[in-house]
Design an enzyme around this catalytic site. Structure first.
Site, PDB file in Angstrom:
ATOM      1  N   ASP A   1       0.944  -1.045  -0.040  1.00  0.00           N
ATOM      2  CA  ASP A   1       0.106   0.170   0.033  1.00  0.00           C
ATOM      3  C   ASP A   1       0.837   1.190   0.068  1.00  0.00           C
ATOM      4  O   ASP A   1       2.062   1.137   0.386  1.00  0.00           O
ATOM      5  CB  ASP A   1      -0.798  -0.047   1.269  1.00  0.00           C
TER       6      ASP A   1
ATOM      7  N   ASP B   1      -0.232   5.011   0.706  1.00  0.00           N
ATOM      8  CA  ASP B   1      -0.636   6.161   1.669  1.00  0.00           C
ATOM      9  C   ASP B   1      -0.882   5.524   3.114  1.00  0.00           C
ATOM     10  O   ASP B   1      -1.515   4.483   3.503  1.00  0.00           O
ATOM     11  CB  ASP B   1      -1.904   6.829   1.195  1.00  0.00           C
TER      12      ASP B   1
ATOM     13  N   ASP C   1      -1.504  -0.325   5.989  1.00  0.00           N
ATOM     14  CA  ASP C   1      -2.020   0.047   6.971  1.00  0.00           C
ATOM     15  C   ASP C   1      -3.453   0.259   7.542  1.00  0.00           C
ATOM     16  O   ASP C   1      -3.989   0.137   8.350  1.00  0.00           O
ATOM     17  CB  ASP C   1      -1.717   1.779   7.439  1.00  0.00           C
TER      18      ASP C   1
END
Length: 230
Positions: A9, A11, A181
């Site tokens: 991922d 961001d 996240d």
């Protein structure tokens, strides 16, 4: 279990979206002549996160999210604005933001040295994500960059990962890891696709969702130590 394919991922995992968003919002709001910039930000940030959650749950479309969030922001303060125009201006400002977290380049260099194949797997708008990656300097570390807008599907849909797998030579999901996240996008997405996951959780959040990470780390060093053991 030996892993080979690392799907990252971007961001909040590698790219510092909060800083990027703050700078881009400031530039947009200044351009629009807003004086109480912090008041606008305080309303926009949670509203925007809520809209992205609605998108993940298919309650709204990507076009609805992009073209209405800024008109909704200004409407909250009693001002009528063209949401589509503001979206274009915000995207321009955001695409110029390439802030990364400390240690990102060292992390990616080490993983490549260890002969992992690195791929970016991100929900987002192509123009913005490609621009930010170019500004960040980390794009060359990835063998390929997969963006939801280009794939016409998004995390946490299993189809997102199926399309990625179809484009990676000799891909085997049993030797892949999704690292991110977001429990609702990254971890749930891995669960849906049958791919093991690493929940990057530097803020030590409590998992109150149905998503079940295979592993959990709170730092890049912890991530490296975990991969060295696997």
């Amino acid at each position: 279990m030996t892993y080979k394919f690392l799907l990252f991922d971007l961001d909040h995992t590698l790219l510092d979206f909060d800083t990027a968003e703050d700078v881009a919002l400031t530039q947009l709001l200044k351009e629009e002549g807003v004086e109480d910039i912090q008041d606008y930000k305080d309303y926009y940030v949670p509203m925007n996160k809520s809209l992205w959650r609605d998108l993940e749950q298919k309650k709204i479309t990507k076009a609805e999210l992009i073209n209405t969030r800024f008109s909704k922001l200004f409407a909250h303060f009693g001002i009528e604005k063209d949401g589509s125009y503001l979206a274009e201006r915000y995207q321009f400002f955001l695409s110029k933001q390439g802030q990364t977290f400390p240690g990102v380049e060292d992390l990616l260099k080490y993983l490549i040295h260890q002969e992992y194949e690195l791929y970016a797997a991100t929900n987002g708008i192509t123009f913005i994500q490609t621009g930010r990656l170019e500004q960040s300097g980390i794009a060359p570390f990835f063998k390929e960059i997969f963006i939801s807008e280009q794939l016409h599907t998004q995390k946490p849909d299993a189809e997102f990962y199926e399309k990625i797998g179809a484009r990676i030579p000799n891909f085997d999901k049993n030797h892949a890891l999704m690292i991110g996240d977001s429990l609702s996008a990254d971890i749930q997405g891995g669960n849906n696709a049958g791919i093991d996951t690493i929940w990057y959780n530097p803020h030590h959040l409590v998992n109150k969702s149905l998503a079940q990470p295979t592993y959990e780390v709170d730092s890049y060093q912890a991530l490296l130590e975990l991969l060295d053991k696997l």
